[in-house]
Design an enzyme around this catalytic site. Structure first.
Site, PDB file in Angstrom:
ATOM      1  N   CYS A   1     -19.152   1.058   8.143  1.00 21.80           N
ATOM      2  CA  CYS A   1     -19.796   1.878   9.184  1.00 21.80           C
ATOM      3  C   CYS A   1     -21.180   1.379   9.576  1.00 21.80           C
ATOM      4  O   CYS A   1     -21.388   0.932  10.692  1.00 21.80           O
ATOM      5  CB  CYS A   1     -19.893   3.334   8.710  1.00 21.80           C
ATOM      6  SG  CYS A   1     -18.347   4.247   8.831  1.00 21.80           S
TER       7      CYS A   1
ATOM      8  N   ARG B   1       0.842  -1.201   0.000  1.00 22.76           N
ATOM      9  CA  ARG B   1       0.000   0.000   0.000  1.00 22.76           C
ATOM     10  C   ARG B   1       0.875   1.249   0.000  1.00 22.76           C
ATOM     11  O   ARG B   1       0.634   2.186  -0.772  1.00 22.76           O
ATOM     12  CB  ARG B   1      -0.918  -0.015   1.227  1.00 22.76           C
ATOM     13  CG  ARG B   1      -1.669   1.270   1.519  1.00 22.76           C
ATOM     14  CD  ARG B   1      -2.716   1.574   0.477  1.00 22.76           C
ATOM     15  NE  ARG B   1      -3.611   2.643   0.901  1.00 22.76           N
ATOM     16  CZ  ARG B   1      -4.391   3.328   0.081  1.00 22.76           C
ATOM     17  NH1 ARG B   1      -4.388   3.061  -1.224  1.00 22.76           N
ATOM     18  NH2 ARG B   1      -5.197   4.272   0.534  1.00 22.76           N
TER      19      ARG B   1
END
Length: 424
Positions: free
Chosen positions: A260, A39
Site C-alpha cells: 500500500c 493457494r
C-alpha cells in the site's frame, strides 16, 4: 436494492480477499475464487500462509467454498474483487490483474448482479476501466444490467488489533440504490460501522490519500534523519523531545514498502499527470523513501571501512526480509534494496527471517532466508525489520551475532544507541 439473500463471490484470496470471504462465510454462501491452485488447495486444508485467518476461523466459515473453476461463480449475485494492483518498473499502475478479474466477472455475471471492487486504484478507474470490460464480456449495460461499487480495503498485514471487523468500512455504489445495498452488506460483517460516500470516485480517492499521507509523513522523518545524521544528532532523541508537544505527529524514519504505502501514491500521481498536473510534494516523498534501502547499505559499508573491515568478501547478516514486523509479507519489501546494494560491493549476504518462506525470499531477493538464529558471527549486522524474535534477543544476543570488530546498523532502533554503530 436488497443483497441479503445473494450468493457472494470473492475474486482473489490474498491478504484482503481471504478475511473477507471468511467473515461473510459464517452466515452467507460464499465462493472464494483464485487462479492459484496451490493457494486454493492449502485453504481447503485450512492453511493460510498469510496468517490473516487461522484454521479455526476458516472452519467456522462453514458456508465458504474455495475454487479455481470460474463455472462455480455463475450463480453468484455479488462479486467482490480483491486482486492486487501493483506498479511496474517505471512506477506506473499495473492494471493487468484488475483487467483479468473484470474480464472474468463479465464472462460469468448474470443480469442484476452487483460488482464491488476493493483493489486500490486511481480515482475514476472503476468506472473508466472495469465497467467497460464487464460490459464487453457480459453483453450487459452498466447501471442497467449490472451495478458497481467500490469499498477500499484497509487490511494491515500482521496487525491483530486492527482487523476487518474493527475498521470503519468506506462504501460507495454506482446508483443510490446500489450504494445503500452495498453499505448494508458490509455493515452486516463490520461492527465498527461504515461510511457511505457520494460516489465511487470519492471512495477511490479516499483510499489513495490515506496511504499517500502516511508516505509523506515518513518521508519527512527519513529526510530529517539524513540531515541529523550529518549533524551527528540522534534522530530518535530529537523525535522524543519534539513529541512532548501535544500536537506533534508521531512518525518515525524507516523503510517504506508493502502493498500500500509504497505503491498507492503512484496511482494518484499517474492520474494527476494524465490530467496535465505534475505532483511535486508526493513524488519528492516517494524519491526519499525509495532511496532509504540503498542509504542503509551505504552507511553500513562506510562504517565497516572506518573500522578497517573490508566490505569486499565480508559476511553481512540482514535481520528481516518482510516489509514490516511480525508478518510474512515480502511484497515490495525495501530490504531487497539493501541486499542488492551490498551485493554490488561484493559482500556475502545471509538473511535471517523467522516469518517468511525461505524459497519465496530466494525468488524475491536472490538469497534464501534462515528460520533459526544463525550460529556464526558476522562482519556486519543490519537490523532491517522489527520482528518480536529480534527484540527478544536483547543486547547480548545481538552482539553475539557480530564479530569484534564488527558493525551493527539498527534501522528500526530496536536496541540502545550505545550498542549500535548507526541507525536511521
Amino acid at each position: 436494492m436488497d443483497l441479503a439473500s445473494r450468493k457472494i463471490a470473492i475474486i482473489g484470496l490474498g491478504y484482503v480477499g481471504l478475511p473477507l470471504a471468511v467473515a461473510f462465510g459464517v452466515t452467507r454462501h460464499v465462493v472464494g475464487f483464485d487462479i492459484n491452485q496451490p493457494r486454493v488447495d492449502a485453504l481447503k486444508r485450512g492453511d493460510d500462509h498469510t496468517l490473516e485467518a487461522s484454521s479455526d476461523e476458516i472452519s467456522a466459515a462453514s458456508r465458504l467454498t474455495f475454487t479455481t473453476d470460474k463455472a462455480d461463480l455463475r450463480d453468484c449475485g455479488i462479486f467482490i474483487v480483491t486482486v492486487p494492483t501493483p506498479i511496474d518498473r517505471a512506477n506506473r499502475p499495473d492494471l493487468k490483474p484488475l483487467i483479468m478479474a473484470s474480464t472474468l466477472v463479465g464472462e460469468v455475471i448474470s443480469p442484476g448482479a452487483v460488482v464491488i471492487f476493493e483493489s486500490t486504484v486511481y480515482p475514476g478507474c472503476t468506472e473508466e476501466v472495469c465497467a467497460p470490460l464487464i460490459e464487453k464480456h457480459s453483453g450487459l449495460r452498466y447501471n442497467e444490467g449490472f451495478f458497481l461499487g467500490y469499498s477500499p480495503e484497509r487490511i494491515n498485514p500482521g496487525d491483530r488489533e486492527h482487523r476487518l471487523q474493527t475498521i470503519v468500512k468506506v462504501t460507495s455504489g454506482s446508483t443510490p440504490e446500489a450504494a445503500k445495498g452495498i453499505d448494508a452488506l458490509y455493515a452486516s460483517i463490520v461492527p465498527a460501522g461504515t461510511h457511505r460516500t457520494s460516489s465511487i470516485a470519492v471512495a477511490e480517492a479516499a483510499k489513495v490519500i490515506e496511504n499517500t499521507q502516511r508516505d509523506l509523513n515518513i518521508a519527512l522523518m527519513n529526510e530529517l534523519s539524513l540531515i541529523f545524521g550529518k549533524l551527528g544528532i540522534d534522530t530518535s532523541e530529537v523525535l522524543e523531545a519534539a513529541g512532548t508537544k501535544w500536537n506533534f505527529l508521531r512518525f518515525t524514519p524507516g523503510l517504506v514498502g508493502g502493498h500500500c504505502i509504497g505503491v498507492d501514491p503512484y496511482y494518484l500521481t499517474h492520474k494527476a499527470q494524465e490530467l496535465g498536473y505534475h505532483p511535486e510534494v508526493i513524488l519528492a516523498g516517494r524519491r526519499i523513501n525509495d532511496g532509504m534501502g540503498q542509504h542503509a547499505a551505504d552507511q553500513t559499508a562506510r562504517l565497516m571501512m572506518r573500522k578497517g573491515i573490508p566490505v569486499v568478501g565480508s559476511r553481512i547478516l540482514v535481520m528481516g526480509a518482510a516489509f514490516k514486523e511480525n508478518c510474512p509479507d515480502l511484497r515490495n519489501s525495501k530490504v531487497a534494496d539493501i541486499v542488492a546494494q551490498l551485493k554490488e560491493y561484493n559482500a556475502g549476504i545471509d538473511i535471517w527471517d523467522p516469518w517468511v518462506d525461505a524459497q519465496e525470499c530466494a525468488r524475491a531477493f536472490g538469497v534464501a532466508s534462515m528460520k533459526d538464529i544463525p550460529d556464526q558471527r558476522y562482519d556486519g549486522v543490519i537490523v532491517a525489520v522489527g520482528h518480536r524474535q529480534f527484540r527478544a534477543l536483547g543486547v547480548d544476543g545481538l552482539q553475539a551475532l557480530c564479530k569484534t570488530p564488527g558493525v551493527i546498523y539498527d534501522i528500526k532502533g530496536l536496541f540502545p544507541r550505545h550498542v549500535t554503530d548507526g541507525r536511521f
